[in-house]
Structure formats: C-alpha cells, structure tokens
Design a protein around this motif. Structure first.
Motif, PDB file in Angstrom:
ATOM      1  N   LEU A   1       0.851  -1.192   0.000  1.00 33.08           N
ATOM      2  CA  LEU A   1       0.000   0.000   0.000  1.00 33.08           C
ATOM      3  C   LEU A   1       0.881   1.234   0.000  1.00 33.08           C
ATOM      4  N   GLU A   2       0.540   2.186  -0.865  1.00 37.02           N
ATOM      5  CA  GLU A   2       1.221   3.482  -0.898  1.00 37.02           C
ATOM      6  C   GLU A   2       0.228   4.581  -0.519  1.00 37.02           C
ATOM      7  N   LEU A   3       0.623   5.440   0.408  1.00 35.05           N
ATOM      8  CA  LEU A   3      -0.191   6.578   0.819  1.00 35.05           C
ATOM      9  C   LEU A   3       0.618   7.856   0.630  1.00 35.05           C
ATOM     10  N   GLY A   4       0.000   8.873   0.056  1.00 30.95           N
ATOM     11  CA  GLY A   4       0.694  10.135  -0.173  1.00 30.95           C
ATOM     12  C   GLY A   4      -0.158  11.326   0.216  1.00 30.95           C
ATOM     13  N   TYR A   5       0.500  12.358   0.728  1.00 28.12           N
ATOM     14  CA  TYR A   5      -0.205  13.587   1.137  1.00 28.12           C
ATOM     15  C   TYR A   5       0.685  14.777   0.830  1.00 28.12           C
ATOM     16  N   GLN A   6       0.098  15.801   0.200  1.00 27.18           N
ATOM     17  CA  GLN A   6       0.838  17.017  -0.153  1.00 27.18           C
ATOM     18  C   GLN A   6      -0.104  18.203   0.004  1.00 27.18           C
ATOM     19  N   GLN A   7       0.359  19.265   0.693  1.00 30.10           N
ATOM     20  CA  GLN A   7      -0.511  20.426   0.861  1.00 30.10           C
ATOM     21  C   GLN A   7       0.291  21.669   1.224  1.00 30.10           C
ATOM     22  N   GLU A   8      -0.126  22.779   0.633  1.00 27.09           N
ATOM     23  CA  GLU A   8       0.361  24.077   1.102  1.00 27.09           C
ATOM     24  C   GLU A   8      -0.538  24.509   2.244  1.00 27.09           C
ATOM     25  N   LEU A   9       0.079  24.813   3.396  1.00 25.90           N
ATOM     26  CA  LEU A   9      -0.705  25.088   4.589  1.00 25.90           C
ATOM     27  C   LEU A   9      -1.089  26.555   4.704  1.00 25.90           C
ATOM     28  N   TYR A  10      -0.080  27.444   4.673  1.00 25.19           N
ATOM     29  CA  TYR A  10      -0.398  28.850   4.927  1.00 25.19           C
ATOM     30  C   TYR A  10       0.760  29.729   4.490  1.00 25.19           C
ATOM     31  N   GLN A  11       0.497  30.630   3.564  1.00 22.99           N
ATOM     32  CA  GLN A  11       1.434  31.679   3.159  1.00 22.99           C
ATOM     33  C   GLN A  11       2.878  31.177   2.998  1.00 22.99           C
ATOM     34  N   GLY A  12       3.043  30.226   2.115  1.00 26.08           N
ATOM     35  CA  GLY A  12       4.384  29.738   1.799  1.00 26.08           C
ATOM     36  C   GLY A  12       4.820  28.507   2.546  1.00 26.08           C
ATOM     37  N   PHE A  13       4.076  28.123   3.600  1.00 26.37           N
ATOM     38  CA  PHE A  13       4.401  26.906   4.332  1.00 26.37           C
ATOM     39  C   PHE A  13       3.687  25.718   3.681  1.00 26.37           C
ATOM     40  N   GLY A  14       4.413  24.634   3.506  1.00 23.89           N
ATOM     41  CA  GLY A  14       3.820  23.437   2.927  1.00 23.89           C
ATOM     42  C   GLY A  14       4.443  22.192   3.498  1.00 23.89           C
ATOM     43  N   ILE A  15       3.733  21.076   3.375  1.00 27.49           N
ATOM     44  CA  ILE A  15       4.247  19.795   3.862  1.00 27.49           C
ATOM     45  C   ILE A  15       3.967  18.716   2.828  1.00 27.49           C
TER      46      ILE A  15
ATOM     47  N   ALA B   1       4.148  14.212   2.690  1.00 30.39           N
ATOM     48  CA  ALA B   1       4.415  12.975   3.420  1.00 30.39           C
ATOM     49  C   ALA B   1       3.966  11.803   2.567  1.00 30.39           C
ATOM     50  N   ASN B   2       4.705  10.723   2.639  1.00 31.27           N
ATOM     51  CA  ASN B   2       4.250   9.492   2.008  1.00 31.27           C
ATOM     52  C   ASN B   2       4.737   8.292   2.810  1.00 31.27           C
ATOM     53  N   TYR B   3       3.982   7.226   2.656  1.00 36.72           N
ATOM     54  CA  TYR B   3       4.264   5.992   3.389  1.00 36.72           C
ATOM     55  C   TYR B   3       4.033   4.819   2.455  1.00 36.72           C
ATOM     56  N   THR B   4       4.932   3.843   2.502  1.00 32.18           N
ATOM     57  CA  THR B   4       4.798   2.639   1.698  1.00 32.18           C
ATOM     58  C   THR B   4       4.920   1.415   2.589  1.00 32.18           C
ATOM     59  N   TYR B   5       3.920   0.534   2.473  1.00 32.25           N
ATOM     60  CA  TYR B   5       3.965  -0.744   3.165  1.00 32.25           C
ATOM     61  C   TYR B   5       4.106  -1.847   2.124  1.00 32.25           C
ATOM     62  N   VAL B   6       5.086  -2.735   2.313  1.00 35.69           N
ATOM     63  CA  VAL B   6       5.322  -3.828   1.375  1.00 35.69           C
ATOM     64  C   VAL B   6       5.379  -5.138   2.148  1.00 35.69           C
ATOM     65  N   ASP B   7       4.601  -6.106   1.691  1.00 37.29           N
ATOM     66  CA  ASP B   7       4.605  -7.438   2.284  1.00 37.29           C
ATOM     67  C   ASP B   7       5.011  -8.418   1.194  1.00 37.29           C
ATOM     68  N   GLY B   8       6.170  -9.024   1.355  1.00 41.67           N
ATOM     69  CA  GLY B   8       6.664  -9.960   0.352  1.00 41.67           C
ATOM     70  C   GLY B   8       6.760 -11.367   0.911  1.00 41.67           C
ATOM     71  N   GLU B   9       6.469 -12.357   0.074  1.00 43.09           N
ATOM     72  CA  GLU B   9       6.527 -13.743   0.511  1.00 43.09           C
ATOM     73  C   GLU B   9       7.099 -14.611  -0.600  1.00 43.09           C
ATOM     74  N   ALA B  10       8.064 -15.447  -0.242  1.00 36.07           N
ATOM     75  CA  ALA B  10       8.647 -16.395  -1.190  1.00 36.07           C
ATOM     76  C   ALA B  10       9.035 -17.647  -0.429  1.00 36.07           C
ATOM     77  N   LYS B  11       9.158 -18.759  -1.167  1.00 30.73           N
ATOM     78  CA  LYS B  11       9.501 -20.052  -0.565  1.00 30.73           C
ATOM     79  C   LYS B  11      10.751 -20.616  -1.236  1.00 30.73           C
ATOM     80  N   ASN B  12      11.521 -21.387  -0.480  1.00 30.91           N
ATOM     81  CA  ASN B  12      12.634 -22.113  -1.085  1.00 30.91           C
ATOM     82  C   ASN B  12      12.168 -23.506  -1.507  1.00 30.91           C
ATOM     83  N   ASP B  13      13.095 -24.320  -1.985  1.00 29.74           N
ATOM     84  CA  ASP B  13      12.723 -25.651  -2.484  1.00 29.74           C
ATOM     85  C   ASP B  13      12.119 -26.533  -1.394  1.00 29.74           C
ATOM     86  N   GLU B  14      12.469 -26.293  -0.129  1.00 28.16           N
ATOM     87  CA  GLU B  14      11.920 -27.085   0.958  1.00 28.16           C
ATOM     88  C   GLU B  14      10.574 -26.560   1.441  1.00 28.16           C
TER      89      GLU B  14
END
Length: 851
Positions: free
Chosen positions: A713-727, A729-742
């Motif tokens: 999941l990717e989440l992103g946020y961007q905003q100018e807050l007030y008179q030149g101030f801005g922020i 932020a983004n967050y990424t969650y990654v869940d990976g799964e793999a198996k070996n021969d056993e």
C-alpha cells in the motif's frame, strides 16, 4: 511454443469488453500531458510541487515525478537521492551517497533506469562488486536532468525488463529554453569525518538561433569529494565445528570467520558533460541529438586490522558460546593462540586505482505527417571501468589475541603486541589484482502513431525495437610477493585521532599503524608484475532483443488510459571458461525465450477532483549477469564450489494496481494505491554434486525456484498550509513472501516492509527552505555480506536566499543527525555484526546563478 492466458490477460480482456460498450463520446477538453506541463517555466518550490502533481495527475499510467526545481531544492548529490522522495522508492547508500534504487520492495536489479527513454550503461569501481543490472546512480549528478518520472505500471511502448518499476531520466531540450541562457553553481562541500572541503562546480549554456529552429545546450560538471568512512566489520557467520587447544569441542556453532577495525578513504572526482543539439526546420520535423559522457575517478585505500580465527593454523584457546533464540549455539568471544609455523594476525591494506565511465549517444528524428506521426530512435551507450590496480598489502605478526562480539554494534579486541607500533608487523605478502567491466548497448527503434475513432479508442501507436546488449567482466591477478622484507615501521602513517568517534566502546581497536599508500604505490608499481586471467571470474553475456508493440489510447468522457501488448524475443549467449584447472577453454551456451506482455492502464474521473486508477500487466525481468555466467569455480580439497546457470528463465510476474487520488486544491493531494505482484519464480541457489577433474564436488548454482508475491500500500499527502508553508508525506507498506525448495519462507532481497518520507518547506520572495526525513526499515541484501541491513533514517535540509532574480546563496546539510549504518548476518541476530559505519555529516555552501 504455447502460451496460456494469464490472470492479467483475462483482466485486460474483460476491461476491453466492458470498455467497448461505453458511450464513445470524446472529451471536449484536450488532456494535458507531462510535456505540456514542462512548458510552464515557473520557479519556486510550490510551483515545482504543482508541476510534479500535474505530471502524476494527467499520466495514463501509475506515475510519480520530480521536476528540475525539486531537484534544485533538495540537498541531493545524485539522481538516486532525488528519487528517494517518491512514494514506493527506496535507495541503498554507499559511503554516504545514494547508489541504487529499489521500487516497491523489489531488488535493485529488477528495476530499470532509462535516459530519455533509452538504456544507459553502468559499471562499478570496486573489484568485488557483483555484476548487476541495477544502475549505479553515482554516475548521474542531479544537475543534468530536467525531470524524473517513475513508471510503476508499464505501458506497451516502454522497454521491458522491470518487475518493480522504470525510472525515466529526462534531460533538457535547447529549443525549450531561452537563447543564451546561462545557469550553474559554485559550491564547496565539507565532509565532517574526513575534514576536507571540496569544490562542486557546474555550468550550462544554451544557444538558439534567431529563427529559433536550431539550438545547442552544453553542460559541464566537476565535483570532488574526499571521503572517509570509519567502521567495525565482521563476516562469514556460519555453523562451524570448533575445538579448543584444551580439547573442548563445540559442534555446529554459529561463529564468525573474522573481522576488524576498518578505515576507508577515497578521492572522488566526477567530471563530465552533456550536449544536446536540436534542429526543427519545419513544424513537422524535429531532429535531436543527445550526448552524455561522465568519468568518476575513485582512487581509494581501505585499512583493516584483522582478527582471523584459523589464520596461519592458529586454534582457539578458549571460546564463549551462548544459546541464541534464533541460531542456537553462538560463539560470541574467543582467544586465539599462536600460529605453529607462521603468523596469526593480518593488518591488511587495499590500495586501489579505480575509474569508471558512462557515455551515451542518442539520435531521434520525429516527423508529423498529415495522419501519421513517425519517429526513429538510434543510439549507443556504454558503461566501463573498474579497478585498474588493486594492491593487497598484508602486514603480519604472531601474537595471542582475543575478540568479543557480545555487544550489539561493537567488537572488542585485545592483542599481545601494540597494533600502533609498526615495527611489530612484517610484510607477509604483496599482490596486485585488477578488474575490468564493460556494459554496452546499441539500439534502433521505430514508432508510428495516428489518431483513430474506434469505440473507446482515440489513437493507436505501434513500433519495433532492436537492442544488442553485452556485459563483459574479467579479473586479473598476480603471484604474491613474499620476499620483499618490508616492515610496517618504514611504511606507516599515524591513525587520525578521531577515528571511530561515536562507534564501538573502550575495548574497540581505535589505533593501529596504517599504511602509507603513496609509498606502496611508488615502490610496488616499480616491481615486475606478471598478470594472469582469473578465468572463473571472466564471462561475457550477450543479449540480442527484438521487440514489437501495439498501444491504443483510451479517451472517453470521464475515462482515459491505454491498452497494449509488447512482444519480446531474447537471444542470449553466455560465454565463459570451462574445464579442468589449467586446461579451461572458452565456451558458449545459448538460450532463446519469448514473452507476451499485455498491459492496461485506466484513469477514471469520479468527479472534477477525485481520480480512480486501475492497471494490470504482465512483466518480466532478466536474471543478473553473474547468475547467467557458465563459469564454475571450485576447491578440490574442500570439494565445494559455485557457478552460474545460463539456462535460467527470467523473472515473470502478473501485477495489478488500483488507487484513488484526490486533488483537493492546486497544491494539495491525498492518494492511496494498492499493488499486487504475483511472481512466477524467484531465483534460489541449490547445491548439487557434479564431477570435475574426476572428483565429485558440491556446486551451488542459481536455479528457478518457487513462486512468490509482493503486495503493498502506498499513501501520499501534499498540501500548502499557509502563506508559503507546505508539507509532504508518504508511506509505503510492502509485504513480500517467497519459498525455497523445501517450502520454507525466505526473504526477498531489497524488501523493506515500511518506508516513510516527510518534508516541510517554506518559501517567500527572497527566502526558501526545505527539510526532509527519509526512513526505511531493515531489509535482506540477498548477499552473504553484508547480509541484513538494519533500519535507517536520515534528515537532510536546504536553505536558499535569493539575492535577486539571477543569484541565490545556498546552504545544504546531509545526514544532519549523523546516523550510522548497521548490518548483521541475518534478521534478528544483531550480535552477528557484519558492519557498522560512520559516514558523517556533509555541509555544502555556495551560489547558484541563472541568467
């Protein structure tokens, strides 16, 4: 050859059927494109945020972007460090500088980097670097680019080869800039650990004739950096059987193969140019030529005072073994006795002359006819170089000594002789090695595009491309000289007094005699060295790739996108030495494979500000070069060895994306994307008995393993807050799964479960500033060393004061909180340290100009 319909093919087919019943009403307003956005030349942080958002908003695929103004405002040394601000992108750092890019939890080699849509060659300066398809971003300073785009969902006209995503680096076009424009910077960078201040210079000039149909843009760059990295190292944590001198026996004990206190110094000089020529004789014809040529001189020295169990035949006098909850019996401390017939301590110095080059020449001709738009694209790229001289200097002694790894991020040692007294250490060996690599590709591409009015489709694009790609790697070595009679007392320099400040403890070795590398170069280079090829490390992988594609643009009221398919034929040839030691001959192994890669991208306007996306595709990524080599190296005494496998199939995956983007004001964005990758086969390493020189030897080779998945999941946020101030932020969650021969769970290399980027900015008429924080959780490198990299976060900042419209004073800070990188052999075993490094803070100050 038969091809079954994959889930992606079914999804695309259903989407086409649904789309064909939609009302084919054309939108009355033309859709903006990223190229339309680039025409707007507005300066400032806020405007660059808006332009990056517009590139994302109006793209048909899942795309994120960074504009040139963003790059100028971030404290970034190269393109990788600019890319890390993008959702889903994480980087690996080397010596405090961004070097490799990973997208959505995939390894660096499964992501492609294209320069203006075409391949760019890459090589590495370190002798032991594994040849990788991942691009070395230290060769691309951020000053050369106009923008970056990261394609996380493919389109049929993009080159195949990535599971994670494709990075497109765009350079500037002379006819898009004013005539006689001059821009550049003159900066000085201070590196805290080395204490050195180095120049960072760049200049750009643009010429355009009065008719504005011909332009020439030249950029020149020279950047120096004298770096020092302090570190504590260990390696080769595996299960061993250990017997002490007193006869105590420990079976299958998890123990280290050695370690030391290391100091790495390097003088980096990056020089190069870019040249862009553009000729537009009529509105229908555009001819452009781009050249890039960069050289990185990277001479370096690595000092390391080592403890090596078993070196010179030495044995443990005593051993401390604990019961670890993950690995069981674990040796965390021991005392090593004398060598019975040699030396048991090694103070090793590596003195290298290293240089790598990247060049690219690209010609593109575009013609707009009455109906068809056609283009031809041809060029050549090459990455080359390595270590032209890699000197191994081994100072030795025979003294009882001990080590203790029981404390996290520390190794404590004691020696029976003073490590700082060079007279205690005689030269055991001097050996010269070298490494040379070449990664080159020539290509030619034809594209044709025209508008249509069929059902939901408004345009069709088709094309063909041929690529001839070769990766060559060779190593040379010499017989070690053991007869020189040198003593370190005559070749020693004093260790810096601040070495390992902030690392280790009172028991860590922080002072030992270090080698005068300049003196070793002079006297060692004057000797007669007879080089021979290391045949087990020499190979050539050739790939002749033919691709064709069809892409249809979807454009109806409230929905846009594209649907396409790319067909790819790969003819692979793997060359290497094979045969018994001393009788190897050069051999070739061929393999051909064919891929059908369908893709669909849809962007649906739920209302004026809310956008929903859906994409599905079949993707592939070719194995790393070292895995494809047919070379085999082995030891007849231990009856073990390693080798490549030219018969490997590529990674193949079906992937899906769906997300929402809410553009709640001009500089405001809230977005979320779910992605899923069903990977058909990971590559495992499997040992099998093979007969070499009449002896059965256990050879480990890469093989196509079991399937796996990556979702997140990717989440992103961007905003100018007030008179030149801005922020932002983004967050990424990654869940990976793999198996070996056993059937056991295995980690996916490069996969950080959590990645966070935070930034805040302020901008007024004369002053602007930005502070950014980047964090990624730990990940497995997929290599025996360094193993597992611990969580890492870094704060960077940029301040700019505009003296006037043309000149600005800048101050940048990198790694403000002086973070250290820490690695250990495997996850959750932090006492099995492999490295902890301090690269320190860097501060840059100077002026940027723009006329």
């Amino acid at each position: 050859m038969s091809h079954q319909l994959t889930p992606v093919a079914w999804a695309i087919g259903l989407a086409c059927i649904a789309g064909s019943f939609s009302t084919p009403v054309r939108a009355q307003q033309p859709q903006a494109t990223s190229s339309d956005m680039e025409v707007i030349q507005v300066r400032g942080i806020r405007s660059s945020v808006v332009r990056s958002m517009n590139t994302k908003r109006y793209a048909n695929a899942v795309v994120d972007a960074v504009t040139a103004e963003d790059i100028g405002k971030f404290p970034d040394q190269n393109v990788a460090e600019s890319l890390q601000r993008i959702t889903g992108v994480s980087i690996t750092r080397s010596y405090g500088e961004g070097e490799r890019v990973s997208i959505r939890g995939t390894p660096e080699s499964q992501n492609r980097t294209l320069l203006n849509g075409q391949a760019v060659g890459s090589a590495d300066w370190w002798t032991n670097s594994a040849p990788s398809r991942g691009f070395n971003y230290t060769m691309l300073p951020s000053e050369i680019v106009s923008g970056l785009e990261v394609y996380k969902s493919p389109e049929a006209d993009l080159d195949e080869g990535s599971i994670g995503g494709t990075v497109i680096v765009k350079t500037r076009k002379p006819l898009d800039l004013p005539a006689h424009k001059i821009a550049g910077s003159a900066l000085a960078q201070y590196s805290e650990v080395s204490g050195e201040t180095d120049p960072q210079l760049s200049v750009m000039y643009n010429y355009k004739n009065e008719q504005e149909n011909f332009g020439a843009l030249l950029s020149l760059i020279r950047q120096e950096r004298n770096l020092r990295r302090d570190g504590i190292e260990a390696w080769s944590w595996i299960d061993r059987n250990i017997t002490t001198a007193a006869g105590d026996t420990y079976s299958n004990v998890y123990s280290p193969g050695g370690g030391g206190s290391a100091m790495f110094t390097q003088e980096r000089v990056r020089t190069g140019y870019t040249l862009a020529l553009q000729y537009r004789p009529t509105d229908e014809l555009d001819i452009s030529f781009n050249a890039l040529d960069f050289t990185l001189d990277a001479d370096n020295t690595n000092q390391n005072f080592l403890w090596l169990p078993g070196y010179g035949g030495s044995n443990y006098l005593d051993a401390e073994v604990i019961d670890h909850p993950v690995v069981g019996d674990m040796l965390v401390a021991g005392t090593l006795g004398l060598s019975p017939d040699g030396n048991n301590i090694l103070d090793e110095t590596k003195v290298r002359n290293s240089q790598i080059d990247t060049l690219s020449y690209d010609l593109k001709v575009v013609h707009q006819g009455v109906l068809w738009k056609s283009s031809v694209h041809l060029g050549y790229t090459e990455g080359s170089g390595g270590s032209q001289a890699d000197r191994s200097v081994g100072w030795e002694g025979n003294y009882q000594h001990s080590f203790d790894t029981s404390q996290v991020e520390d190794v404590r040692t004691e020696y029976g002789a003073d490590p700082a007294d060079g007279r205690n250490w005689d030269l055991g060996f001097l050996r010269y090695d070298s490494n040379d690599a070449k990664d080159d590709e020539s290509y030619i591409q034809f594209d044709f595009e025209r508008p249509i009015d069929v059902a939901v489709f408004s345009a069709i694009k088709l094309g063909v491309k041929y690529r001839d790609h070769t990766r060559f790697n060779t190593k040379h070595t010499t017989d070690a000289r053991t007869d020189l009679g040198w003593n370190l007392g005559n070749y020693a320099n004093t260790m810096p007094s601040d070495y390992l400040d902030g690392l280790g403890s009172h028991g860590t070795l922080t002072n030992y005699a270090i080698t005068d590398s300049d003196k070793v170069r002079r006297e060692g280079d004057a000797l007669d060295w007879q080089y021979r090829v290391l045949k087990a490390s020499t190979f050539e992988i050739s790939e002749k790739i033919t691709a064709g594609y069809v892409k249809a643009t979807i454009d109806v009221e409230g929905m846009r996108g594209n649907l396409g398919v790319r067909l790819v034929q790969t003819q692979q040839d793997s060359g290497a030495y094979a045969g018994a030691e001393g009788a190897q001959v050069w051999t070739h192994q061929d393999k051909d494979y064919f891929d059908i890669l369908p893709s669909i991208n849809l962007a649906i306007d739920l209302n004026d500000d809310l956008l929903m996306r859906f994409s599905a595709a079949r993707v592939m990524s070719r194995p790393d070069y070292a895995d494809l080599s047919s070379a085999t190296s082995y030891n007849k005494e231990t009856q073990t060895g390693t080798g490549g496998n030219p018969d490997l199939d590529p990674y193949r995956a079906d992937q899906f994306d769906t997300g929402l983007e809410w553009y709640f004001n001009e500089a405001g964005l809230l977005s979320g994307v779910f992605f899923y990758k069903d990977i058909q086969s990971f590559i495992d390493s499997t040992p099998n008995l093979e007969v070499h020189e009449g002896v059965e030897i256990l050879i480990s080779r890469p093989v196509n393993g079991r399937a796996g998945r990556i979702q997140g999941l990717e989440l992103g946020y961007q905003q100018e807050l007030y008179q030149g101030f801005g922020i932002g932020a983004n967050y990424t969650y990654v869940d990976g799964e793999a198996k070996n021969d056993e059937g056991d769970d295995v980690t996916i290399p490069g996969n950080s479960k959590h990645t966070i980027n935070l930034s805040a900015y302020y901008e007024s008429a004369h002053f602007s500033g930005r502070i950014s924080y980047n964090y990624r959780t730990g990940y497995d490198t997929g290599r025996d060393w360094p193993g597992y990299i611990d969580d890492y976060g870094q704060i960077d900042a940029n301040l700019t004061y505009n003296i006037n419209d043309n000149v600005a004073v800048v101050l940048e800070a990198i790694n403000l909180t002086d973070e250290h990188t820490f690695s250990y052999q495997e996850e959750d075993v932090k006492q099995a340290l492999t490295s902890v490094y301090a690269d320190g803070r860097r501060f840059t100050a100077g002026v940027r100009f723009n006329f």
